[in-house]
Design an enzyme around this catalytic site. Structure first.
Site, PDB file in Angstrom:
ATOM      1  N   SER A 251      -9.109  -0.980  -0.769  1.00 25.48           N
ATOM      2  CA  SER A 251      -8.061  -0.809   0.318  1.00 25.48           C
ATOM      3  C   SER A 251      -7.598   1.453   0.400  1.00 25.48           C
ATOM      4  O   SER A 251      -7.991   1.054  -1.001  1.00 25.48           O
ATOM      5  CB  SER A 251      -6.895  -1.624   0.767  1.00 25.48           C
ATOM      6  OG  SER A 251      -5.737  -0.927  -1.087  1.00 25.48           O
ATOM      7  N   LYS A 252      -6.860   1.585   1.050  1.00 20.93           N
ATOM      8  CA  LYS A 252      -6.861   3.210   0.774  1.00 20.93           C
ATOM      9  C   LYS A 252      -6.423   3.482  -0.245  1.00 20.93           C
ATOM     10  O   LYS A 252      -6.216   4.914  -1.021  1.00 20.93           O
ATOM     11  CB  LYS A 252      -5.686   3.142   2.389  1.00 20.93           C
ATOM     12  CG  LYS A 252      -6.508   3.469   3.675  1.00 20.93           C
ATOM     13  CD  LYS A 252      -7.011   4.313   3.693  1.00 20.93           C
ATOM     14  CE  LYS A 252      -7.779   4.400   5.412  1.00 20.93           C
ATOM     15  NZ  LYS A 252      -9.052   5.747   5.280  1.00 20.93           N
ATOM     16  N   ARG A 253      -5.363   2.661  -0.729  1.00 21.14           N
ATOM     17  CA  ARG A 253      -5.171   3.095  -2.375  1.00 21.14           C
ATOM     18  C   ARG A 253      -6.153   2.731  -3.780  1.00 21.14           C
ATOM     19  O   ARG A 253      -5.636   3.882  -4.943  1.00 21.14           O
ATOM     20  CB  ARG A 253      -4.258   1.238  -2.651  1.00 21.14           C
ATOM     21  CG  ARG A 253      -2.465   1.566  -2.555  1.00 21.14           C
ATOM     22  CD  ARG A 253      -2.174   0.102  -2.630  1.00 21.14           C
ATOM     23  NE  ARG A 253      -3.358  -1.049  -3.006  1.00 21.14           N
ATOM     24  CZ  ARG A 253      -3.548  -2.007  -4.245  1.00 21.14           C
ATOM     25  NH1 ARG A 253      -3.609  -1.235  -5.194  1.00 21.14           N
ATOM     26  NH2 ARG A 253      -4.218  -3.201  -3.341  1.00 21.14           N
TER      27      ARG A 253
END
Ligand code: GLU
Length: 491
Positions: A251-253
């Site tokens: 994910s973007k994390r």
């Protein structure tokens, strides 16, 4: 002799507005398998979820495939014998099959209201409770005649099991009791993804279905549709999950998660494709890691797709990208990286951009490193005495001053600023001054850059900065070092 069926694969994205890494991998593997088997790669747009349509999203799909070199043989933009290739334009293809299933008692009309279904979900019921499954034909007729809204649901077998062999995940068996009577045609008349996908794959003659493993659990339902319609199933090739380094879903994390993000971060499309090919696949015994798209086409097979989740390693991607950048000619480097250079250095011109391409080519793993690498060109960091100190080269402020005082007047006397001439002159100095090459080339480089580590040496930096700026920087370094030596700080 039985003629082997031509391999036909498809990429069937929903237009969401960006190309997620997982989707790009599905497209890539479908493309590679088709090419490896000399088959056809088809693009189909799955836009039946009308509520989720995003403007410009279809163009994004075309441009992403084009950037990555994944050319399709059939698709909405180029046509083909099985069109249309956009699900919303195929609306009338689905209803007759739903009707056929109703006639065969493999599907039924469901009149349950939204409110009833919501209440059902709230009551803890998992899936649909088959409330309308056994309505009498008369009741169905009457309600249809009244114009009551309805959906069409698939009638799943209530006993037995469904079994299929996935080329990656192996044999999968599911108890039919666990299969929900899923909706095939929604109340707006559009098919659900689950229905349209099967009809389209069949009508388009798809032989291999490649997609993310999140669809693995729905495959028994698709299988029941193939059975009910009396069709042969395609080969299933589900692809492993893609995780971040912490073992959680990417994910973007974790960093960039779409093709757009990766391009923006300064990665080359060829490197992205190369890296993504290895996210779940390897070329068997071959230990090479750099493969062009053509080489991937030659080597790809579903046998070496791994079912274990793939971990997206940004460092590895950077390494792969660095290999691709280093292999670019200065012209190619500029074609791909010029906008980064322009943004990082206001003094860029048609002369010095070539030198920058030369010196940066082997020193960066991503174009996004350019601004940091050449910030000293835009503004030289403040000089310090420590900068000119190098024990190994026996270099210090006094010696630096001596060298610069030798060089500066000579360079100032020149009107032309030529690389060859500067080179010849500087290279004559070590012998003339009784110094080592490093002792002569170090001081001007440090004086010009204001930092110890630089891409390129003194001559390249002089050529990039140009005569005026170079002389200005050398002059100010002489002043700084004179001051230092007066203060005797160098001993
Ligand atoms: N439209 C689906 C998606 O974007 C495609 C799934 C499939 O390839 O069957 O995830």
């Amino acid at each position: 002799m039985i003629k082997e069926q031509l391999c036909r694969t498809r990429f069937a994205p929903s237009p969401t507005g960006f190309m997620h890494i997982g989707n790009l991998r599905s497209a890539l593997y479908a493309y590679l398998l088709a090419r490896a088997k000399h088959g056809k790669f088809i693009l189909r747009i799955e836009d039946t979820d009308r509520a989720r349509l995003v403007e410009g999203a279809v163009d994004k799909i075309y441009s992403s495939l084009e950037i990555c070199g994944l050319d399709h043989d059939e698709g909405p933009d180029i046509g083909g014998p099985y069109g249309p290739y956009v699900q919303s334009e195929r609306k009338d293809h689905y209803l007759p099959y739903a009707q056929e299933l109703i006639d065969k008692s493999e599907a039924y009309y469901c009149f349950c209201s939204k409110e009833r279904l919501e209440a059902l979900a709230e009551s803890g019921q998992i899936g649909y409770d088959r409330h309308c499954r056994d309505l009498s034909p008369e009741e169905v007729e009457a309600r249809l005649a009244k114009g009551e809204p309805y959906v069409i649901r698939q009638k799943m077998p209530s006993s037995g099991s469904s079994e299929f062999v996935d080329e990656v995940f192996g044999r999968i068996v599911v108890d039919n009791k666990e299969l929900e009577d899923q909706v095939l045609i929604k109340s707006d008349g559009y098919p659900t993804y689950n229905f349209a996908n099967v009809i389209d794959d069949h009508e388009m003659g798809i032989t291999h279905v490649l997609r993310g493993s999140e669809y693995l659990s729905s495959t028994p339902k698709y299988q029941q549709l193939y059975r009910a319609l009396g069709w042969a199933e395609p080969a299933y090739v589900h692809l492993p999950l893609i995780l971040g380094e912490d073992g959680k879903k990417l994910s973007k994390r974790h960093g960039a998660t779409s093709l757009e993000d990766l391009l923006e971060a300064g990665y080359l499309p060829e490197a992205i494709v190369n890296y993504i090919a290895f996210l779940g696949w390897s070329p068997g015994g071959d230990t090479r890691e750099i493969f062009s798209l053509e080489e991937l086409c030659e080597h790809f097979s579903t046998e070496h797709i791994n079912k274990a989740p793939a971990v997206f390693d940004y460092n590895k991607l950077a390494w792969v990208n660095g290999q691709y950048i280093a292999a670019l000619s200065p012209e190619e480097f500029l074609a791909a990286g010029q906008s980064w250079l322009k943004e990082a250095y206001s003094g860029l011109n048609s002369e010095n951009e070539k030198i920058l391409a030369e010196i940066l080519g082997s020193r960066i793993q991503s174009f996004s490193e350019i601004p940091e690498k050449i910030a000293f060109l835009e503004a030289r960091p403040a000089l310090t005495a420590e900068l000119f100190y190098n024990k190994r080269q026996k270099l210090d402020c006094n010696l630096s001053l001596r060298v610069l005082e030798e060089i500066l007047p000579e360079l100032e006397s020149w009107t032309e600023w030529e690389r060859e001439k500067i080179h010849t002159y500087l290279m004559s100095l070590p012998e003339q001054l009784g110094l080592k090459t490093g002792q002569v080339m170090g001081p001007p480089r440090l004086a010009l850059a204001g930092q110890k580590v630089t891409p390129g040496g003194a001559i390249e930096i002089m050529m990039i900065l140009g005569r005026e700026e170079s002389l200005k920087r050398l002059q100010s370094a002489v002043e700084f070092l004179t001051e230092e030596s007066k203060n005797g700080r160098d001993d």
